[in-house]
Write a protein that holds these residues in place. Structure first.
Motif, PDB file in Angstrom:
ATOM      1  N   SER A  77       0.832  -1.201   0.000  1.00 52.32           N
ATOM      2  CA  SER A  77       0.000   0.000   0.000  1.00 52.32           C
ATOM      3  C   SER A  77       0.869   1.255   0.000  1.00 52.32           C
ATOM      4  O   SER A  77       1.932   1.286   0.609  1.00 52.32           O
ATOM      5  CB  SER A  77      -0.904   0.027   1.235  1.00 52.32           C
ATOM      6  OG  SER A  77      -1.620  -1.178   1.375  1.00 52.32           O
ATOM      7  N   LYS A  78       0.363   2.287  -0.652  1.00 53.21           N
ATOM      8  CA  LYS A  78       1.088   3.551  -0.678  1.00 53.21           C
ATOM      9  C   LYS A  78       0.795   4.413   0.546  1.00 53.21           C
ATOM     10  O   LYS A  78       1.515   5.365   0.814  1.00 53.21           O
ATOM     11  CB  LYS A  78       0.727   4.328  -1.954  1.00 53.21           C
ATOM     12  CG  LYS A  78       1.146   3.623  -3.244  1.00 53.21           C
ATOM     13  CD  LYS A  78       0.900   4.491  -4.452  1.00 53.21           C
ATOM     14  CE  LYS A  78       1.272   3.769  -5.747  1.00 53.21           C
ATOM     15  NZ  LYS A  78       2.680   3.322  -5.769  1.00 53.21           N
ATOM     16  N   ASP A  79      -0.263   4.079   1.276  1.00 54.05           N
ATOM     17  CA  ASP A  79      -0.669   4.921   2.389  1.00 54.05           C
ATOM     18  C   ASP A  79      -0.500   4.232   3.742  1.00 54.05           C
ATOM     19  O   ASP A  79      -1.274   4.437   4.664  1.00 54.05           O
ATOM     20  CB  ASP A  79      -2.128   5.370   2.221  1.00 54.05           C
ATOM     21  CG  ASP A  79      -3.089   4.195   2.121  1.00 54.05           C
ATOM     22  OD1 ASP A  79      -2.604   3.050   1.980  1.00 54.05           O
ATOM     23  OD2 ASP A  79      -4.316   4.423   2.191  1.00 54.05           O
ATOM     24  N   VAL A  80       0.521   3.376   3.876  1.00 53.67           N
ATOM     25  CA  VAL A  80       0.768   2.710   5.149  1.00 53.67           C
ATOM     26  C   VAL A  80       1.159   3.751   6.197  1.00 53.67           C
ATOM     27  O   VAL A  80       1.929   4.682   5.913  1.00 53.67           O
ATOM     28  CB  VAL A  80       1.895   1.664   5.012  1.00 53.67           C
ATOM     29  CG1 VAL A  80       2.097   0.925   6.325  1.00 53.67           C
ATOM     30  CG2 VAL A  80       1.571   0.687   3.906  1.00 53.67           C
ATOM     31  N   ASP A  81       0.621   3.596   7.395  1.00 51.60           N
ATOM     32  CA  ASP A  81       0.953   4.478   8.507  1.00 51.60           C
ATOM     33  C   ASP A  81       2.476   4.518   8.692  1.00 51.60           C
ATOM     34  O   ASP A  81       3.105   3.468   8.868  1.00 51.60           O
ATOM     35  CB  ASP A  81       0.276   3.941   9.770  1.00 51.60           C
ATOM     36  CG  ASP A  81       0.514   4.802  11.004  1.00 51.60           C
ATOM     37  OD1 ASP A  81       1.344   5.721  10.945  1.00 51.60           O
ATOM     38  OD2 ASP A  81      -0.135   4.527  12.032  1.00 51.60           O
ATOM     39  N   PRO A  82       3.097   5.710   8.638  1.00 49.75           N
ATOM     40  CA  PRO A  82       4.558   5.785   8.826  1.00 49.75           C
ATOM     41  C   PRO A  82       5.020   5.159  10.134  1.00 49.75           C
ATOM     42  O   PRO A  82       6.129   4.626  10.207  1.00 49.75           O
ATOM     43  CB  PRO A  82       4.837   7.292   8.803  1.00 49.75           C
ATOM     44  CG  PRO A  82       3.707   7.875   8.013  1.00 49.75           C
ATOM     45  CD  PRO A  82       2.512   7.032   8.333  1.00 49.75           C
ATOM     46  N   ALA A  83       4.181   5.212  11.176  1.00 57.67           N
ATOM     47  CA  ALA A  83       4.567   4.599  12.450  1.00 57.67           C
ATOM     48  C   ALA A  83       4.639   3.083  12.327  1.00 57.67           C
ATOM     49  O   ALA A  83       5.473   2.441  12.968  1.00 57.67           O
ATOM     50  CB  ALA A  83       3.579   4.996  13.547  1.00 57.67           C
ATOM     51  N   VAL A  84       3.768   2.497  11.500  1.00 57.65           N
ATOM     52  CA  VAL A  84       3.810   1.053  11.262  1.00 57.65           C
ATOM     53  C   VAL A  84       5.063   0.688  10.474  1.00 57.65           C
ATOM     54  O   VAL A  84       5.735  -0.300  10.765  1.00 57.65           O
ATOM     55  CB  VAL A  84       2.543   0.580  10.525  1.00 57.65           C
ATOM     56  CG1 VAL A  84       2.662  -0.869  10.081  1.00 57.65           C
ATOM     57  CG2 VAL A  84       1.312   0.744  11.418  1.00 57.65           C
ATOM     58  N   VAL A  85       5.377   1.500   9.464  1.00 52.93           N
ATOM     59  CA  VAL A  85       6.584   1.251   8.668  1.00 52.93           C
ATOM     60  C   VAL A  85       7.821   1.319   9.551  1.00 52.93           C
ATOM     61  O   VAL A  85       8.697   0.447   9.495  1.00 52.93           O
ATOM     62  CB  VAL A  85       6.683   2.265   7.512  1.00 52.93           C
ATOM     63  CG1 VAL A  85       7.987   2.067   6.738  1.00 52.93           C
ATOM     64  CG2 VAL A  85       5.494   2.121   6.566  1.00 52.93           C
ATOM     65  N   ARG A  86       7.891   2.341  10.390  1.00 55.67           N
ATOM     66  CA  ARG A  86       9.053   2.471  11.277  1.00 55.67           C
ATOM     67  C   ARG A  86       9.115   1.321  12.280  1.00 55.67           C
ATOM     68  O   ARG A  86      10.191   0.837  12.628  1.00 55.67           O
ATOM     69  CB  ARG A  86       8.997   3.824  12.002  1.00 55.67           C
ATOM     70  CG  ARG A  86      10.161   4.058  12.961  1.00 55.67           C
ATOM     71  CD  ARG A  86      11.512   3.957  12.279  1.00 55.67           C
ATOM     72  NE  ARG A  86      12.600   3.932  13.262  1.00 55.67           N
ATOM     73  CZ  ARG A  86      13.790   3.418  13.046  1.00 55.67           C
ATOM     74  NH1 ARG A  86      14.077   2.858  11.867  1.00 55.67           N
ATOM     75  NH2 ARG A  86      14.713   3.433  13.986  1.00 55.67           N
ATOM     76  N   PHE A  87       7.955   0.869  12.754  1.00 55.17           N
ATOM     77  CA  PHE A  87       7.881  -0.276  13.648  1.00 55.17           C
ATOM     78  C   PHE A  87       8.504  -1.506  12.991  1.00 55.17           C
ATOM     79  O   PHE A  87       9.313  -2.222  13.593  1.00 55.17           O
ATOM     80  CB  PHE A  87       6.417  -0.510  14.009  1.00 55.17           C
ATOM     81  CG  PHE A  87       6.126  -1.749  14.792  1.00 55.17           C
ATOM     82  CD1 PHE A  87       6.921  -2.147  15.855  1.00 55.17           C
ATOM     83  CD2 PHE A  87       5.013  -2.528  14.481  1.00 55.17           C
ATOM     84  CE1 PHE A  87       6.625  -3.297  16.588  1.00 55.17           C
ATOM     85  CE2 PHE A  87       4.715  -3.664  15.202  1.00 55.17           C
ATOM     86  CZ  PHE A  87       5.520  -4.059  16.251  1.00 55.17           C
ATOM     87  N   ALA A  88       8.171  -1.756  11.718  1.00 55.38           N
ATOM     88  CA  ALA A  88       8.754  -2.885  10.991  1.00 55.38           C
ATOM     89  C   ALA A  88      10.257  -2.706  10.837  1.00 55.38           C
ATOM     90  O   ALA A  88      11.035  -3.661  10.986  1.00 55.38           O
ATOM     91  CB  ALA A  88       8.084  -3.026   9.627  1.00 55.38           C
ATOM     92  N   GLU A  89      10.687  -1.483  10.539  1.00 49.35           N
ATOM     93  CA  GLU A  89      12.122  -1.217  10.399  1.00 49.35           C
ATOM     94  C   GLU A  89      12.866  -1.576  11.679  1.00 49.35           C
ATOM     95  O   GLU A  89      13.927  -2.209  11.637  1.00 49.35           O
ATOM     96  CB  GLU A  89      12.357   0.264  10.088  1.00 49.35           C
ATOM     97  CG  GLU A  89      11.943   0.713   8.701  1.00 49.35           C
ATOM     98  CD  GLU A  89      12.089   2.219   8.558  1.00 49.35           C
ATOM     99  OE1 GLU A  89      12.800   2.840   9.386  1.00 49.35           O
ATOM    100  OE2 GLU A  89      11.481   2.789   7.634  1.00 49.35           O
ATOM    101  N   ARG A  90      12.318  -1.177  12.813  1.00 44.54           N
ATOM    102  CA  ARG A  90      13.011  -1.424  14.084  1.00 44.54           C
ATOM    103  C   ARG A  90      13.163  -2.917  14.355  1.00 44.54           C
ATOM    104  O   ARG A  90      14.215  -3.368  14.829  1.00 44.54           O
ATOM    105  CB  ARG A  90      12.249  -0.768  15.238  1.00 44.54           C
ATOM    106  CG  ARG A  90      12.293   0.731  15.250  1.00 44.54           C
ATOM    107  CD  ARG A  90      12.008   1.299  16.639  1.00 44.54           C
ATOM    108  NE  ARG A  90      10.818   0.740  17.256  1.00 44.54           N
ATOM    109  CZ  ARG A  90       9.582   1.238  17.114  1.00 44.54           C
ATOM    110  NH1 ARG A  90       9.400   2.296  16.330  1.00 44.54           N
ATOM    111  NH2 ARG A  90       8.560   0.694  17.725  1.00 44.54           N
ATOM    112  N   MET A  91      12.111  -3.687  14.052  1.00 48.75           N
ATOM    113  CA  MET A  91      12.218  -5.130  14.262  1.00 48.75           C
ATOM    114  C   MET A  91      13.305  -5.734  13.391  1.00 48.75           C
ATOM    115  O   MET A  91      14.124  -6.542  13.848  1.00 48.75           O
ATOM    116  CB  MET A  91      10.867  -5.805  13.974  1.00 48.75           C
ATOM    117  CG  MET A  91       9.839  -5.626  15.065  1.00 48.75           C
ATOM    118  SD  MET A  91       8.369  -6.660  14.817  1.00 48.75           S
ATOM    119  CE  MET A  91       7.565  -5.778  13.477  1.00 48.75           C
TER     120      MET A  91
END
Length: 392
Positions: free
Chosen positions: A272-286
């Motif tokens: 999706s192009k409109d994923v919540d940036p906080a969710v994206v950052r959450f995935a990055e941290r993991m």
């Protein structure tokens, strides 16, 4: 005149960190173009802000530890059924009748941890008993004992199936089970079924496979041209082995190339192009928190993974097979292949979904899990789930 030794090491570490991202995921040029539009300091401040305020991954349960057959310590958490659970939430998920006693066990994917199930955990929290665990080398679990030292052996999917059995013996030694696995976690469930068919027969009331594969992962293109993916397959195992012996330098390199990694993680995790940036950052941290030696130790197991025959053990068990339609890591065709072997399985392909579909479209995944619990007899009379409580 040659560069100072320490500087040379640091630069090579930076190049090595970048190489992991490029070789493992590709498409670095497109990511770089996207990142040129925002200054590095602005991106760093945005990451820090998301890290300090992000609401995801903070759910905790009663901690426990299981001992694998090679003495690796495996960390898990249990969420028990709450007394006087909210009636509205219970009806939304399971209708008006009480769920039958069951333990729902969640197994996460490669380079993730138990927090990747945040939304599903929030939705089920207090309504059914759940177990969330970290695979060896991930999250709060110990590094694989069998993988350490000069005589260390590679991680195998079979080992992960044995690890899951150890967690079940410690956290859910009796009663019906519903097993939920994403990506590598789904492969772990398959390995459990292959090695312990009697456990499946006697105790497993349902299984959910989310964005996973029963084999033939060597044929996945990751969205790259065939020449590019063939080059990656030739060099990546050796590169990872070498980098796995230079952990400290490579981790410094990964930090130095954080922007490149962030773009690659987003591309290969979400559609999706409109994923919540906080969710994206959450995935990055993991993903960032997974040490490079763990990344290297696990990678070869996927090429050897072939559990199509093991699926027959699940022929009489209610199964959910779900994937995002734009999953570049374990394409939806692999989920369709699982469902084809299990004609009674419910096949769900989520539109505009990537590999981390349970974070990207949490309501869709939680809806289908509630339906599975109903089909498994663990939660009779399930109704459609409304807004996921973990999303609010």
């Amino acid at each position: 005149m040659g560069e100072p030794r320490s500087t040379g090491h640091w630069r090579r570490a930076g190049f090595a960190g970048a190489a992991i991202g490029v070789l493992a995921a590709g498409a670095a040029a497109g990511v770089a173009v996207e990142r040129l539009t925002v200054g590095r300091s602005v991106r760093r401040k945005a990451r820090l802000a998301l890290d300090s305020t992000g609401p995801y991954g903070g759910l905790r349960g009663t901690p426990g530890r299981a001992l694998a057959d090679d003495s690796t310590v495996l960390y898990y958490e249990v969420d028990e059924v709450a007394d006087g659970a909210e009636p509205a939430r219970r009806r939304r998920l399971f209708g008006r009748r009480e769920p039958a006693p069951v333990t729902v066990v969640f197994s996460h994917g490669y380079c993730l941890n138990q927090d990747s199930w945040h939304f599903q955990r929030a939705a089920l929290r207090g309504l059914v008993r759940t177990v969330h665990w970290d695979q060896r080398g991930h999250g709060r679990s110990g590094h694989g004992v069998a993988q350490g030292g000069p005589d260390g052996v590679p991680v195998t999917i079979d080992q992960l199936g044995r690890d899951l059995r150890a967690v079940l013996d410690a956290a859910a030694p009796e009663g019906p089970l519903v097993l939920v696995g994403h990506s590598m976690g789904g492969m772990t469930v398959m390995a459990l079924a292959e090695r312990y068919p009697e456990l499946i027969r006697d105790r497993v009331a349902g299984v959910a496979f989310v964005g996973t594969s029963a084999g033939k992962l060597g044929e996945v293109s990751y969205g790259l041209p065939i020449a590019g993916v063939n080059a990656v397959r030739r060099v990546l195992p050796g590169v990872l082995r070498a980098l796995g012996t230079q952990t400290e330098l490579v981790e410094r390199g990964r930090r130095a190339t954080a922007d490149l990694f962030a773009g690659l993680i987003k591309k290969y995790s979400f559609a999706s192009k409109d994923v919540d940036p906080a969710v994206v950052r959450f995935a990055e941290r993991m993903i960032e928190s997974t040490p490079i030696d763990v990344v290297a130790a696990f990678y070869p197991a996927f090429a050897e993974h072939d559990r199509a025959a093991a699926l027959s053990v699940l022929a009489e068990v209610p199964v959910l097979a779900l994937a995002g339609d734009h999953d570049l890591v374990t394409p939806s065709s692999h989920t369709e292949a699982i469902a084809a072997v299990l004609p009674g399985a419910e096949l769900v392909i989520v539109p505009d979904g990537g590999h981390l579909v349970m974070l990207e479209h949490p309501e869709a995944v939680t809806d289908r899990l509630a339906d599975l619990l109903a089909r498994a007899g663990a939660a009779p009379g399930a109704e459609t789930v409304g807004t996921d409580p973990g999303r609010s």
